[in-house]
Design an enzyme around this catalytic site. Structure first.
Site, PDB file in Angstrom:
ATOM      1  CE  LYS A 145      -4.362   1.229   0.109  1.00 19.04           C
ATOM      2  NZ  LYS A 145      -5.579   0.583  -0.361  1.00 19.04           N
ATOM      3  CG  ASP A 185      -7.186   3.764  -0.967  1.00 15.92           C
ATOM      4  OD1 ASP A 185      -7.727   2.664  -0.811  1.00 15.92           O
ATOM      5  OD2 ASP A 185      -7.195   4.630  -0.071  1.00 15.92           O
TER       6      ASP A 185
END
Ligand code: NDP
Length: 465
Positions: A145, A185
């Protein structure tokens, strides 16, 4: 309206090492000591550890080989400076992150978040969740991430482009279709993925379609990727309801957020006959008694990058805009938090329970606080944790990588069929694993244990990694 950045005391008291078995408490104490101040990361780790006692009893080799300690420690943490210039010539310095958490199952895979709240602890919590989520998809993808504390809100396209180019100038050396494959995201959608891909291509002189997912359909993107997280969460919710002999048809649904996940959650829920009453952003929420008009919402959010307040102005009498209180105050049968972490706290959970909610499923990552999860579970509400319920996004990214590798592109219907099957399989896996370990109907335990077993077994087979 916007969730508190501080973890409330009651929530902190809820996750004390003493609440875990001695072996797990020692692992958690180490995580607290080595990662000071990273409260969201602590929370994500605690939520997993508190469900693992039975699996460690059944699989003592996990303890002997310090498997859980290894899973809690990222393989690599990258932090870097991102300097860029705005349209007026002023120079800004942001911080970039990429946490390469676990590659036992495949290349690191997980989104990039651009939001002013981004810090190391937030990126690590997201990366940690991704380990379990990606394992649950059954695909060959590891977990990572990343992101930056850059705020794209109010920035021109050229400012966003210059930021993305500077971000990629550093990040590109860590990426590759077999190494690390980011996606979007919060704050990173099709526009940002385009700028990032363009810069990667210039720097490497390679057309490497599989290095980023969420690409445009004309240049290597996959059908259904845009819709996948929201659609997937609704499909997961439907499976939870069906397991209880219920359905989504005619249910009153409350959705938070108005970004990518929220919009396609609303679209799928409406297609399955639900009545969606709400959407929100960080400034307020909409209640539309006639049901959210998705064309209008898409026009404002996707076309104009506007606010939900504009929706209320243009929709007419059926919609009101509320700036005090929470979207969870609106009575509903099903609640689908789709904005951000810790947006649904214990008080909100009690309100939902009092109003008769039957299912809550997380489109966002960790939107429900641990104390709220406990309230919902104890009240017998079907609860879908994000690791399982929002895995449709990364699963479809996995399908995008597969199409890129084959230099192929699948139709919308075929891709959606694959997504639907993956969500059903994730539901079955969580459901069956929870039953096997003595927690029937507990999708949190099911998701954590099923995810851990897949990653842990791969790590065991690969030696001391
Ligand atoms: P977007 O940037 O498209 O939308 C985010 C939405 O959440 C916006 O409506 C935003 O409102 C709202 N929001 C963000 N921060 C806050 C806050 N502090 N308080 C209240 N509202 C807030 O992001 P996505 O829809 O892509 O992501 C939403 C969630 O889903 C995140 O938790 C993300 O990690 C998760 N997720 C996303 C996936 C994907 O494929 N995109 C995959 C899996 C999970 P505002 O505009 O006011 O900031």
């Amino acid at each position: 309206m916007s969730p508190s950045r501080q973890t409330p005391r009651r929530e902190q008291e809820y996750r004390e090492p003493g609440k875990l078995s001695p072996a797990l408490a020692s692992i958690y104490s180490d995580v607290l000591r080595r990662n000071p101040g990273e409260t969201e990361f602590h929370q994500a780790v605690f939520e997993v550890l508190e469900t693992l006692a039975p699996v460690l009893e059944a699989r003592p080799e996990y303890l002997d080989t310090k498997l859980v300690e290894r899973v809690c420690e990222p393989e690599r943490q990258i932090m870097f400076r991102v300097p860029w210039q705005d349209d007026s010539g002023e120079i800004h310095v942001n911080r970039g992150f990429r946490i390469e958490f676990n590659s036992a199952l495949g290349p690191y895979k997980g989104g990039l978040r651009f939001h002013p709240s981004v810090n190391l602890g937030i990126v690590k919590f997201l990366g940690f969740e991704q380990v379990f989520k990606n394992a649950l998809t059954g695909l060959s993808i590891g977990a990572g991430k990343g992101g930056s504390d850059f705020d794209p809100k109010g920035r021109s396209d050229s400012e966003v482009m210059r930021f993305c180019q500077s971000f990629m100038a550093e990040l590109h050396r860590h990426l590759g279709e077999h190494t690390d494959v980011p996606a979007g995201d919060i704050g990173v959608g099709g526009r940002e993925i385009g700028y990032l891909f363009g810069q990667y291509r210039r720097l490497t002189n390679r057309w490497e379609a599989g290095v980023l997912t969420g690409k445009g359909l004309e240049w290597g993107g996959s059908q259904v990727r845009t819709e996948a997280t929201g659609y997937g969460n609704v499909l997961f919710t439907l499976e939870m309801l069906r397991a209880r002999k219920e359905d989504l048809q005619g249910q009153q649904v409350v959705v938070s957020g108005s970004g990518n996940v929220a919009i396609y959650t609303i679209e799928k829920a409406q297609a399955l006959g639900a009545h969606v009453l709400t959407c929100s952003d960080s400034q307020g929420y909409i209640v539309d008694e006639k049901g959210i008009n998705l064309d209008l919402l898409k026009e404002i959010k996707e076309g104009e990058r506007g606010r939900v307040a504009d929706y209320a102005e243009r929709r007419g009498a059926s919609a009101r805009y509320v700036t005090d209180g929470r979207v969870w105050d609106v009575p509903c049968d099903v609640a689908l938090p789709s904005a951000t972490q810790n947006e649904l706290d214990e008080d909100a959970a009690w309100t939902l329970v009092r109003n008769g909610v039957r299912a809550v499923s997380e489109g966002a990552n960790m939107p429900t606080t641990p104390a709220a999860v406990r309230v919902l579970r104890e009240a017998g509400v079907a609860f879908g944790p994000g690791k399982a319920a929002n895995a449709g996004g990364v699963a479809t990214s996995g399908l995008e990588m597969r199409q890129n590798a084959e230099r192929d592109s699948w139709s919308f219907d075929h891709t959606e069929e694959r997504l639907t099957q993956i969500m059903r399989d994730i539901h079955t896996s969580c459901h069956e694993t929870a039953e096997r370990y003595g927690f029937p109907g507990d999708y949190v335990a099911g998701a954590n244990i099923a995810g851990l077993e897949r990653v842990a077994d791969a790590m065991l087979a690969q030696g001391l990694v």
